[in-house]
Design a protein around this motif. Structure first.
Motif, mmCIF file in Angstrom:
data_model
loop_
_atom_site.group_PDB
_atom_site.id
_atom_site.type_symbol
_atom_site.label_atom_id
_atom_site.label_comp_id
_atom_site.label_asym_id
_atom_site.label_seq_id
_atom_site.Cartn_x
_atom_site.Cartn_y
_atom_site.Cartn_z
ATOM 1 N N GLN A 8 -64.003 86.669 46.619
ATOM 2 C CA GLN A 8 -63.254 87.582 46.276
ATOM 3 C C GLN A 8 -62.057 87.053 45.983
ATOM 4 O O GLN A 8 -61.214 87.352 45.449
ATOM 5 C CB GLN A 8 -63.278 87.535 47.851
ATOM 6 N N SER A 9 -61.521 85.634 45.791
ATOM 7 C CA SER A 9 -60.861 84.408 45.117
ATOM 8 C C SER A 9 -61.147 85.003 43.475
ATOM 9 O O SER A 9 -60.039 84.941 42.987
ATOM 10 C CB SER A 9 -60.953 83.501 45.700
ATOM 11 N N MET A 10 -62.804 84.644 43.092
ATOM 12 C CA MET A 10 -62.151 85.286 41.526
ATOM 13 C C MET A 10 -61.912 86.735 41.038
ATOM 14 O O MET A 10 -61.109 86.216 39.938
ATOM 15 C CB MET A 10 -63.934 84.886 41.534
ATOM 16 N N ILE A 11 -62.018 87.799 42.094
ATOM 17 C CA ILE A 11 -61.600 88.978 41.261
ATOM 18 C C ILE A 11 -60.105 89.075 41.873
ATOM 19 O O ILE A 11 -59.706 89.599 41.119
ATOM 20 C CB ILE A 11 -62.585 89.980 43.360
ATOM 21 N N ALA A 12 -59.352 88.603 42.950
ATOM 22 C CA ALA A 12 -58.416 88.664 43.141
ATOM 23 C C ALA A 12 -57.351 87.664 41.657
ATOM 24 O O ALA A 12 -56.278 88.246 41.141
ATOM 25 C CB ALA A 12 -57.765 87.532 44.393
ATOM 26 N N GLN A 13 -58.237 86.945 41.552
ATOM 27 C CA GLN A 13 -57.489 86.090 40.244
ATOM 28 C C GLN A 13 -57.552 87.178 39.110
ATOM 29 O O GLN A 13 -56.695 87.001 38.304
ATOM 30 C CB GLN A 13 -57.760 84.822 40.224
ATOM 31 N N GLN A 14 -58.389 87.797 38.926
ATOM 32 C CA GLN A 14 -58.812 87.999 37.793
ATOM 33 C C GLN A 14 -57.956 89.573 37.721
ATOM 34 O O GLN A 14 -57.048 89.753 36.907
ATOM 35 C CB GLN A 14 -59.949 88.915 37.671
ATOM 36 N N ALA A 15 -58.117 89.925 38.782
ATOM 37 C CA ALA A 15 -56.800 90.757 38.991
ATOM 38 C C ALA A 15 -55.427 90.286 38.970
ATOM 39 O O ALA A 15 -54.451 91.738 37.739
ATOM 40 C CB ALA A 15 -56.506 91.460 40.019
ATOM 41 N N ASP A 16 -55.038 89.241 39.367
ATOM 42 C CA ASP A 16 -53.833 88.626 38.900
ATOM 43 C C ASP A 16 -53.977 88.360 36.939
ATOM 44 O O ASP A 16 -52.139 88.809 36.416
ATOM 45 C CB ASP A 16 -53.379 87.205 39.526
ATOM 46 N N GLN A 17 -54.597 88.117 36.534
ATOM 47 C CA GLN A 17 -54.834 87.915 35.192
ATOM 48 C C GLN A 17 -54.766 89.465 34.691
ATOM 49 O O GLN A 17 -53.709 89.279 34.313
ATOM 50 C CB GLN A 17 -55.728 86.914 34.556
ATOM 51 N N GLN A 18 -54.917 90.601 34.994
ATOM 52 C CA GLN A 18 -55.005 91.602 34.191
ATOM 53 C C GLN A 18 -53.341 92.291 34.345
ATOM 54 O O GLN A 18 -53.230 92.217 33.149
ATOM 55 C CB GLN A 18 -56.612 92.148 34.142
ATOM 56 N N ALA A 19 -53.368 91.950 35.401
ATOM 57 C CA ALA A 19 -51.708 92.610 35.997
ATOM 58 C C ALA A 19 -51.014 91.921 34.298
ATOM 59 O O ALA A 19 -49.205 92.688 34.482
ATOM 60 C CB ALA A 19 -51.059 92.024 37.290
ATOM 61 N N PHE A 20 -50.922 90.563 34.640
ATOM 62 C CA PHE A 20 -49.922 89.779 33.544
ATOM 63 C C PHE A 20 -49.676 90.578 32.394
ATOM 64 O O PHE A 20 -48.850 90.448 31.598
ATOM 65 C CB PHE A 20 -50.120 88.279 33.912
ATOM 66 N N GLN A 21 -51.149 90.677 31.815
ATOM 67 C CA GLN A 21 -51.390 90.619 30.445
ATOM 68 C C GLN A 21 -50.676 92.027 30.157
ATOM 69 O O GLN A 21 -50.519 92.183 29.279
ATOM 70 C CB GLN A 21 -53.086 90.587 29.698
ATOM 71 N N GLN A 22 -51.262 93.321 31.412
ATOM 72 C CA GLN A 22 -50.229 94.637 30.415
ATOM 73 C C GLN A 22 -49.350 94.466 31.235
ATOM 74 O O GLN A 22 -48.413 95.163 30.009
ATOM 75 C CB GLN A 22 -50.371 95.582 32.073
ATOM 76 N N ALA A 23 -48.172 93.407 32.023
ATOM 77 C CA ALA A 23 -46.912 93.646 31.783
ATOM 78 C C ALA A 23 -46.639 92.968 29.948
ATOM 79 O O ALA A 23 -45.639 93.045 29.187
ATOM 80 C CB ALA A 23 -46.491 92.192 32.731
ATOM 81 N N GLN A 24 -47.308 92.106 30.360
ATOM 82 C CA GLN A 24 -46.957 91.678 28.916
ATOM 83 C C GLN A 24 -47.259 92.395 27.421
ATOM 84 O O GLN A 24 -46.326 91.862 26.493
ATOM 85 C CB GLN A 24 -48.003 90.680 28.217
ATOM 86 N N GLY A 25 -48.108 93.168 27.690
ATOM 87 C CA GLY A 25 -48.466 94.181 26.840
ATOM 88 C C GLY A 25 -47.020 94.913 26.597
ATOM 89 O O GLY A 25 -46.832 95.671 25.305
ATOM 90 N N LEU A 26 -46.333 95.841 27.918
ATOM 91 C CA LEU A 26 -44.985 96.225 27.991
ATOM 92 C C LEU A 26 -43.835 95.895 26.773
ATOM 93 O O LEU A 26 -43.360 96.165 26.546
ATOM 94 C CB LEU A 26 -44.898 97.241 29.354
ATOM 95 N N ASN A 27 -44.083 94.265 27.453
ATOM 96 C CA ASN A 27 -42.716 93.165 27.059
ATOM 97 C C ASN A 27 -41.333 93.994 27.551
ATOM 98 O O ASN A 27 -40.451 94.476 26.786
ATOM 99 C CB ASN A 27 -42.872 93.331 25.566
#
Length: 264
Positions: A33-52
């Motif tokens: 569950q921790s790994m899934i949460a970390q992956q979701a965190d990273q993907q959300a930030f990468q999406q924010a970076q893409g929008l910039n």
């Protein structure tokens, strides 16, 4: 009595093993569950970076207020000028002063970014504002807090919304008010390229993003590790040269936006 005691003894012996197995399953489940949460965190930030955009980074912070990339998102918001929502409104649906429809949820910073002002144009505007009595603290093309404050004061004096970010009409108005100014014969070869890149405050994730985008365009950085070594500098210089830019091997804010635009 001995016959009855044997099952009880077996049950007592097996109990610790069963409990240990359950504890192990709980630990494994917790780690997963921790790994899934970390992956979701990273993907959300990468999406924010893409929008910039400030709305993109705010959305990330709303979902992950204590996320691993919280500080990176806050620094990105600061660079976009969205740290103070009272001075940098996120939304303005009113028609602009040129009569065009409002820009929806684009921030004042995003509207200015759409102008694509070059560094020499930013130097010109700083020089003009200073000549009009709104000191920017220097004409270097790097618009920090002093320049933003000068723009805001000029906007207030001219009955404009004081955002600290210029629109196309405001650039024209500043030019009309100041007229030709001396001292704008800046030699771009004197620009401190490493300093300008440092002022971007690129995170390790953003550096890897730059490397991936350069490689996608055919300028291999020979690895995506977030370290801007000789290979990355060479790839960046080659891209700059092909774009008709000075091949410094160091990234500017304008070039980062263009790199993102080209790679989608």
């Amino acid at each position: 009595m001995r016959i009855l005691a044997l099952p009880l003894l077996l049950a007592l012996t097996a109990a610790p093993a069963a409990m240990a197995q359950n504890d192990f399953r709980d630990i494994v489940s917790g780690v997963a569950q921790s790994m899934i949460a970390q992956q979701a965190d990273q993907q959300a930030f990468q999406q924010a970076q893409g929008l910039n955009s400030d709305s993109g980074y705010r959305s990330y912070l709303a979902r992950f207020p204590k996320g691993a990339f919280r500080e990176d998102a806050e620094r990105a918001l600061s660079r976009l000028g969205a740290a103070n929502p009272d001075l940098r409104p996120d939304r303005d649906t009113r028609p602009d002063r040129d009569g065009r429809p409002g820009r929806g949820n684009l921030s004042a910073a995003a509207v200015e970014a759409d102008l694509g002002l070059s560094r020499s144009q930013r130097v010109q505007i700083q020089t003009q504002l200073t000549s009009l009595g709104y000191a920017t603290g220097g004409a270097d093309g790097l618009w920090g807090s002093n320049t933003r404050s000068a723009i805001g004061r000029w906007q207030t004096a001219n009955k404009q919304s004081s955002t600290g970010y210029v629109t196309a009409r405001q650039v024209r108005l500043i030019d009309e008010q100041a007229g030709p100014v001396a001292g704008n014969d800046r030699d771009d070869s004197q620009v401190d390229d490493p300093l300008e890149e440092r002022l971007l405050g690129l995170t390790a994730i953003e550096r890897r993003e730059v490397q991936r985008r350069l490689t996608a365009l055919g300028y291999s950085t020979r690895g995506v590790d977030g370290a801007f070594g000789a290979n990355t500098r060479s790839a960046l210089a080659s891209w700059q040269r092909d774009e008709g830019l000075r091949a410094s091997g160091y990234l500017t804010a304008d070039q980062l936006r263009e790199l993102r635009r080209q790679t989608g």
